[in-house]
Write a protein that holds these residues in place. Structure first.
Motif, PDB file in Angstrom:
ATOM      1  N   THR A 114       0.840  -1.195   0.000  1.00 23.45           N
ATOM      2  CA  THR A 114       0.000   0.000   0.000  1.00 23.45           C
ATOM      3  C   THR A 114       0.878   1.248   0.000  1.00 23.45           C
ATOM      4  N   SER A 115       0.569   2.202  -0.881  1.00 26.09           N
ATOM      5  CA  SER A 115       1.342   3.450  -0.981  1.00 26.09           C
ATOM      6  C   SER A 115       0.764   4.502  -0.033  1.00 26.09           C
ATOM      7  N   ILE A 116       1.658   5.282   0.575  1.00 25.08           N
ATOM      8  CA  ILE A 116       1.267   6.260   1.603  1.00 25.08           C
ATOM      9  C   ILE A 116       1.949   7.599   1.300  1.00 25.08           C
ATOM     10  N   PRO A 117       1.189   8.685   1.167  1.00 23.74           N
ATOM     11  CA  PRO A 117       1.827   9.971   0.869  1.00 23.74           C
ATOM     12  C   PRO A 117       2.628  10.515   2.057  1.00 23.74           C
ATOM     13  N   THR A 118       3.799  11.061   1.773  1.00 21.89           N
ATOM     14  CA  THR A 118       4.642  11.659   2.820  1.00 21.89           C
ATOM     15  C   THR A 118       5.005  13.094   2.435  1.00 21.89           C
ATOM     16  N   LEU A 119       5.458  13.873   3.416  1.00 15.58           N
ATOM     17  CA  LEU A 119       5.824  15.283   3.200  1.00 15.58           C
ATOM     18  C   LEU A 119       7.318  15.382   2.891  1.00 15.58           C
ATOM     19  N   HIS A 120       7.653  15.798   1.654  1.00 14.51           N
ATOM     20  CA  HIS A 120       9.058  15.905   1.256  1.00 14.51           C
ATOM     21  C   HIS A 120       9.144  16.844   0.060  1.00 14.51           C
ATOM     22  N   ASP A 121      10.328  17.428  -0.196  1.00 11.30           N
ATOM     23  CA  ASP A 121      10.410  18.418  -1.267  1.00 11.30           C
ATOM     24  C   ASP A 121      10.714  17.817  -2.641  1.00 11.30           C
ATOM     25  N   SER A 122      10.026  16.751  -2.947  1.00 10.54           N
ATOM     26  CA  SER A 122      10.002  16.186  -4.298  1.00 10.54           C
ATOM     27  C   SER A 122       8.587  16.428  -4.810  1.00 10.54           C
TER      28      SER A 122
END
Ligand SMILES: [Zn+2]
Ligand SMILES: [Zn+2]
Length: 258
Positions: A114-122
């Motif tokens: 399962t894919s999970i969104p994360t906070l990063h500068d991409s």
């Protein structure tokens, strides 16, 4: 059974094997094709046996060897469509590609991911949950802060690969130029030891999490001892806490079928 071997982690390259008895995947391909093959052979594995390679985001330390891996070893690359667009210079169109959306659950062989969104500068950045045999592995690196959603997803993890990038004092007193210090410390940069320790403690208190591998440690703004002690000192429950290395594969973490 679910098994994880970190082939290497840090700004010099990231790649992590996750497998069960009949399916093997790679999370990120941030080393050259030759280096990926060498590290897999060191732990008795071959890239020819990979079912797929998941890409977290388009930064070079996560995507460097992805194209060659796909072309030379016929490995399917899985990424968010925005990651493919942002990384398009690193692909020539002959790779085997498949897209996923955020919060999508995919069957890769007999592994459920399962894919999970994360906070990063991409442009976009992804964490993962991988399930097999009643065991769940969480994977969260390259994030400036954790979200409520990250917590809700990672509650399911029996074992976690978690970024512990820097010590904030070392970062701000260290050699990076001011703009880079601000970038790393921001909510879309990298996770500090302290923030990693807090997140792990919150999860551990729920009682399911058995262990954590701390990953993506900065070579300039952290030390292995400091990352370990910061995370250990914050824990109120006894869990295994170990370190990923940049220069060599980790020992295998084996989660037996429940
Ligand atoms: Zn990275
Ligand atoms: Zn990154």
């Amino acid at each position: 059974m679910l098994e994880m071997i970190m082939l290497g982690s840090g700004s010099g390259g990231n790649a992590c094997i996750v497998k069960n008895a009949d399916t093997m995947i790679l999370i990120d391909a941030g080393f050259s094709g030759a280096e990926l093959r060498k590290r897999m052979e060191l732990v008795g594995l071959s890239p020819d046996d990979l079912e797929a390679c998941l890409i977290t985001h388009e930064h070079g330390d996560h995507i460097k060897g992805a194209s060659i891996l796909s072309k030379r070893h016929k490995v399917q690359l899985l990424m968010h469509p925005a990651t493919k667009r942002a990384g398009k210079r690193k692909f020539n169109g002959s790779e085997r590609m498949r897209h996923f959306e955020m919060k999508e659950t995919m069957d890769l062989g007999s592994l459920k991911v399962t894919s999970i969104p994360t906070l990063h500068d991409s442009v976009t950045s992804t964490g993962f949950l991988v399930e097999s045999g009643g065991q769940t592995l969480g994977y969260l690196t390259d994030l400036g802060a954790v979200t409520e959603d990250n917590f809700l997803m990672m509650r399911h993890a029996d074992y976690l690969v978690m970024e512990a990038n820097h010590d904030r004092d070392m970062l701000w007193n260290g050699p990076y130029p001011a703009y880079l210090k601000a970038r790393v410390d921001s909510r879309v940069g990298h996770l500090s030891n302290h923030d990693s320790a807090e997140f792990i403690a919150m999860l551990a208190e729920l009682g399911k999490l058995k262990g954590v591998m701390l990953a993506h440690l900065s070579a300039k703004n952290n030390t292995p001892e400091l990352a370990l002690s910061t995370v250990r000192d914050r824990q109120e429950r006894e869990i295994e806490i170990i370190l990923a290395h940049q220069d060599q594969p980790s020992k295998p973490i084996v989660l037996e079928t429940k």
